[in-house]
Design a protein around this motif. Structure first.
Motif, short mmCIF file in Angstrom:
data_model
loop_
_atom_site.label_atom_id
_atom_site.label_comp_id
_atom_site.label_asym_id
_atom_site.label_seq_id
_atom_site.Cartn_x
_atom_site.Cartn_y
_atom_site.Cartn_z
N LYS A 1 1.16 -1.32 0.00
CA LYS A 1 -0.04 -0.13 0.18
C LYS A 1 0.70 1.66 0.33
O LYS A 1 0.64 2.31 -0.80
N GLN A 2 1.65 1.05 0.71
CA GLN A 2 2.78 2.42 0.46
C GLN A 2 3.26 2.78 -0.96
O GLN A 2 3.64 4.00 -0.94
N ALA A 3 3.56 1.15 -1.61
CA ALA A 3 4.07 1.70 -3.38
C ALA A 3 3.00 2.00 -4.03
O ALA A 3 3.58 3.02 -4.62
N GLU A 4 1.97 2.11 -3.32
CA GLU A 4 1.06 2.19 -4.47
C GLU A 4 0.20 3.58 -3.90
O GLU A 4 0.69 4.30 -5.06
N THR A 5 0.62 4.04 -2.80
CA THR A 5 0.26 5.48 -3.38
C THR A 5 1.28 6.66 -3.14
O THR A 5 1.74 7.50 -3.72
N ILE A 6 2.64 5.59 -3.59
CA ILE A 6 3.61 6.63 -4.29
C ILE A 6 3.04 6.92 -5.40
O ILE A 6 3.53 7.95 -6.37
N VAL A 7 2.92 6.19 -6.33
CA VAL A 7 2.71 6.06 -7.64
C VAL A 7 1.47 6.30 -8.41
O VAL A 7 0.44 6.23 -9.20
N ALA A 8 0.53 6.58 -6.46
CA ALA A 8 -0.73 7.02 -7.30
C ALA A 8 -1.19 8.89 -7.60
O ALA A 8 -1.64 9.51 -7.30
N VAL A 9 -0.59 8.69 -9.21
CA VAL A 9 -0.52 9.90 -9.57
C VAL A 9 -1.39 9.15 -10.88
O VAL A 9 -0.70 8.61 -11.59
N GLY A 10 -2.01 10.20 -11.91
CA GLY A 10 -2.52 10.03 -13.05
C GLY A 10 -1.85 10.40 -14.21
O GLY A 10 -1.57 9.71 -14.98
N ASP A 11 -0.53 11.25 -14.38
CA ASP A 11 0.20 11.13 -15.09
C ASP A 11 1.46 10.48 -14.97
O ASP A 11 1.59 10.63 -14.42
N PRO A 12 1.63 9.12 -16.07
CA PRO A 12 2.74 8.59 -15.75
C PRO A 12 4.08 9.41 -16.25
O PRO A 12 5.18 9.03 -15.51
N VAL A 13 4.74 10.34 -16.73
CA VAL A 13 5.50 11.22 -16.45
C VAL A 13 6.01 11.87 -14.88
O VAL A 13 7.01 11.67 -13.95
N GLU A 14 4.91 12.79 -14.34
CA GLU A 14 5.04 12.48 -12.69
C GLU A 14 4.52 11.20 -11.91
O GLU A 14 5.70 11.67 -10.84
#
Length: 335
Positions: free
Chosen positions: A43-56
């Motif tokens: 869940k920590q990892a999922e929080t880090i990548v929880a943004v829609g823009d692939p570049v960000e």
């Protein structure tokens, strides 16, 4: 009286049922504890990548890898991954530029077609330019963008929690709990479920962290690199026929200097920029051969191994190591 060999003998072991039940409950609790810990790091990892823009999202992934190495230099794979993921981000930006160029041409043509007179539409010389090569490059770039983004997030969701679990609990518990991770498969973010099963305790993972624990950092990097390339990225990305064709076409055009406007050199720059040049550049290129195939796992692993050895050499150099560490620090703290 000497006890017999039968552990369920009611005379020698009058409490065997209670003891067996207690042991079973302890084992069940231990397994559940493993699952809960894996869920926490996932869940920590999922929080880090929880943004829609692939570049960000890529910037966040780069920073997380870089910070992992800065916190613990045993995780040399993570330091190398920070540079490799940064290179993926460069690929995303290049693909996005090609897509944008293709879209601008198409939108301009469609607007002209809707507003022009029937007489104007009879003449091809009055329409805005919409070249076939640019449109083809745009379509190819969309595929590359999609595959790079998918591979980037999936690899991070696989490998980052592994490092965090090992760092928190050590090798013994890591090995004991590793098989339980797959039980989370129905409740995690996993974009490549159609091609790669989540949480498989591969031999490369076990050998990699065992090597790290023994202080054999180079072997740890090699094993984890084999895991990422062969167990995750190969089935998720490079086995896709369209993507494999695109990377081969890019290599062919770049090596032969064909002026496509879209071909790029495949390299891993061990700096925080996208590319570096010069005889002493801190980078490793894939190949100068036009028929070299990045989708071939053996050719790609040879490239990754060369990059890993170059990274290790730089870290051992009394001067270069500070420049490399500064680059990783900049990746960990993007502006």
């Amino acid at each position: 009286m000497q006890k017999c060999d039968n552990p369920k003998c009611p005379i020698c072991y009058p409490n065997w049922k209670e003891e067996e039940a207690t042991a079973k409950k302890r084992a069940e609790d231990d397994n559940q504890d493993c699952i809960d810990c894996w869920r926490f790091f996932q869940k920590q990892a999922e929080t880090i990548v929880a943004v829609g823009d692939p570049v960000e999202r890529n910037r966040r992934i780069n920073a997380a890898y870089a910070q992992m190495w800065l916190d613990d230099h045993r995780f040399q794979w993570a330091g190398l991954a920070a540079f490799a993921s940064k290179q993926v981000g460069c690929g995303l930006l290049n693909a996005a530029e090609l897509i944008s160029k293709s879209n601008r041409e198409r939108n301009a043509y469609q607007q002209w077609h809707q507003t022009s007179s029937p007489l104007e539409r009879l003449s091809p010389y009055t329409s805005p330019r919409m070249s076939v090569p640019n449109q083809a490059s745009g379509e190819g770039a969309r595929k590359v963008y999609e595959m790079l983004a998918k591979g980037n997030i999936s690899l991070f969701l696989d490998v980052w929690p592994l490092h965090q679990f090992y760092k928190k609990f050590g090798l013994q518990r890591f090995e004991r709990c590793l098989p339980e991770r797959a039980l989370l498969s129905e409740n995690v973010v996993w974009p490549i479920a159609d091609s790669v099963r989540f949480g498989v305790p591969t031999p490369e993972i076990q050998r990699g962290f065992k090597a790290i624990d023994a202080g054999n950092i180079a072997s740890g990097v090699e094993q984890l690199a084999r895991h990422e390339q062969l167990n995750i990225l190969q089935p998720a990305m490079y086995n896709d026929p369209a993507f494999a064709l695109l990377v081969r076409a890019n290599q062919f055009a770049w090596a032969l200097h064909i002026p496509t406007g879209s071909a790029r050199e495949i390299q891993l720059a061990l700096v925080n920029q996208c590319t570096v040049t010069g005889a002493n550049a801190k980078s490793e290129i894939f190949s100068k051969q036009p028929l070299a195939n990045l989708a071939d796992p053996n050719q790609r692993m040879a490239f990754v191994q060369r990059a890993a050895e170059r990274f290790d050499d730089l870290l051992r150099d009394p001067i270069e190591k500070y420049m490399v560490e500064n680059s990783i620090f900049l990746i960990a703290h993007p502006r």
